[in-house]
Design an enzyme around this catalytic site. Structure first.
Site, PDB file in Angstrom:
ATOM      1  CB  CYS A 122    -142.340 -44.027 -49.396  1.00 13.79           C
ATOM      2  SG  CYS A 122    -143.876 -43.857 -50.327  1.00 13.79           S
ATOM      3  CE  LYS A 265    -138.025 -62.881 -37.643  1.00 13.47           C
ATOM      4  NZ  LYS A 265    -137.424 -61.321 -37.798  1.00 13.47           N
ATOM      5  CB  THR A 266    -132.095 -68.985 -38.675  1.00 14.91           C
ATOM      6  OG1 THR A 266    -132.577 -68.655 -37.371  1.00 14.91           O
ATOM      7  CG2 THR A 266    -131.355 -67.958 -39.231  1.00 14.91           C
ATOM      8  CG  ASP A 267    -136.234 -70.555 -35.785  1.00 19.55           C
ATOM      9  OD1 ASP A 267    -136.636 -69.397 -36.509  1.00 19.55           O
ATOM     10  OD2 ASP A 267    -136.494 -70.926 -34.643  1.00 19.55           O
ATOM     11  NE  ARG A 268    -140.294 -68.781 -35.015  1.00 18.14           N
ATOM     12  CZ  ARG A 268    -139.396 -68.342 -34.163  1.00 18.14           C
ATOM     13  NH1 ARG A 268    -138.774 -67.106 -34.546  1.00 18.14           N
ATOM     14  NH2 ARG A 268    -138.834 -69.191 -33.003  1.00 18.14           N
TER      15      ARG A 268
END
Length: 280
Positions: A122, A265-268
């Protein structure tokens, strides 16, 4: 030379008998940042901050921290950044760094009367309020950049592939700067996510490549308020992270017109603010 990893011996427990093996863990050590300032005939020094960091690129870390905190605005305000000795302490000299500012740089001692301790998780712990940590951020470039979704999909793997220390330890955050075609420009790793970004921005300050107005920042973790603030100081228009943004991060990005992409991600991925910069 600073070593970013430390050798240890572990006992690995699995379906078979326990196994004793050598392993590597990421190094974590305190760095005290001291500030020297004032006229030539009346120089003053005070301890500005202590941060837990992975040793290495400490000059960039110090300069990036000073820049993102609004203490300096350019390299021409700095005389030197170097490790210093402090007799009577047990810490190694590589854990003490002094930044000398030029005489014309004005520092309000009252503003820094309370030293703040920055933990690796932090970056704003100990600061009294949001007002106390909000630094002056200029408007982002009036020429917005755009990035296609396919390029965004590729960035987590590209950042991970660049993390040499992470490959051996699994215990580091990363901040990577990419161009709109997905090519890595520069990246830094650190046990603290805010340190990784300070090192990245500090390296840009040293090289004279700020602002990063035509680049995208990719983070290996979540997006906090402080990381958005630091990115704004560097002129970054798009932040994409594998984790989630906080509410304050979203609000600050919205206020300044920054694009925030989370859960990459790799798709979203999710777009929280500034959807006009993402071509879907």
């Amino acid at each position: 030379m600073a070593i970013p990893v430390q050798a240890v011996e572990i006992v690995r427990i699995g379906p078979n008998a326990p196994e004793t093996k050598p392993d590597l863990v990421v190094s974590e050590e305190p760095l005290e940042i001291r500030l020297g300032h004032g006229p030539v005939d009346n120089r003053q020094q005070f301890s500005l901050s202590v941060t837990m960091r992975t040793p290495g690129n400490d000059e960039a870390l110090c300069l990036g921290f000073l820049y993102t905190e609004g203490i300096i605005n350019a390299m021409d305000e700095v005389i030197s950044v170097k490790y210093c000795e402090d007799l009577g302490r047990n810490e190694g000299t590589e854990n003490l760094m002094r930044v000398e500012l030029k005489p014309f740089v004005e520092i309000d001692n009252e503003q820094f009367k309370r030293n703040f301790y920055t933990t690796s998780s932090c970056g704003v712990c100990g600061k009294a309020s949001i007002d106390a940590i909000k630094v002056s951020c200029e408007a982002l470039s009036s020429t917005p950049i755009q990035m296609g979704k396919e390029v965004l999909f590729s960035l987590p793997d590209r950042l991970r592939a660049s993390q040499n220390v992470f490959k051996h330890t699994g215990g580091l955050h990363a901040a990577g700067l990419f161009d709109v075609h997905g090519e890595l420009i520069v990246h830094h790793e650190d046990v603290g996510r805010h340190n990784a970004l300070d090192k990245l921005i500090g390296s840009g300050l040293i090289k004279g490549s700020l602002p990063f107005s035509n680049s995208i920042l990719v983070l290996s973790g979540r997006i906090s308020f402080e990381l958005v603030q630091k990115a704004l100081r560097a002129g970054i228009q798009i932040i994409a992270a594998v984790g989630a943004p906080s509410s304050l991060a979203v609000n600050l990005a919205e206020e300044f017109g920054m694009t925030l992409v989370g859960f990459l991600k790799t798709d979203r991925f999710n777009i929280y603010t500034g959807k006009e910069r993402v071509m879907v």
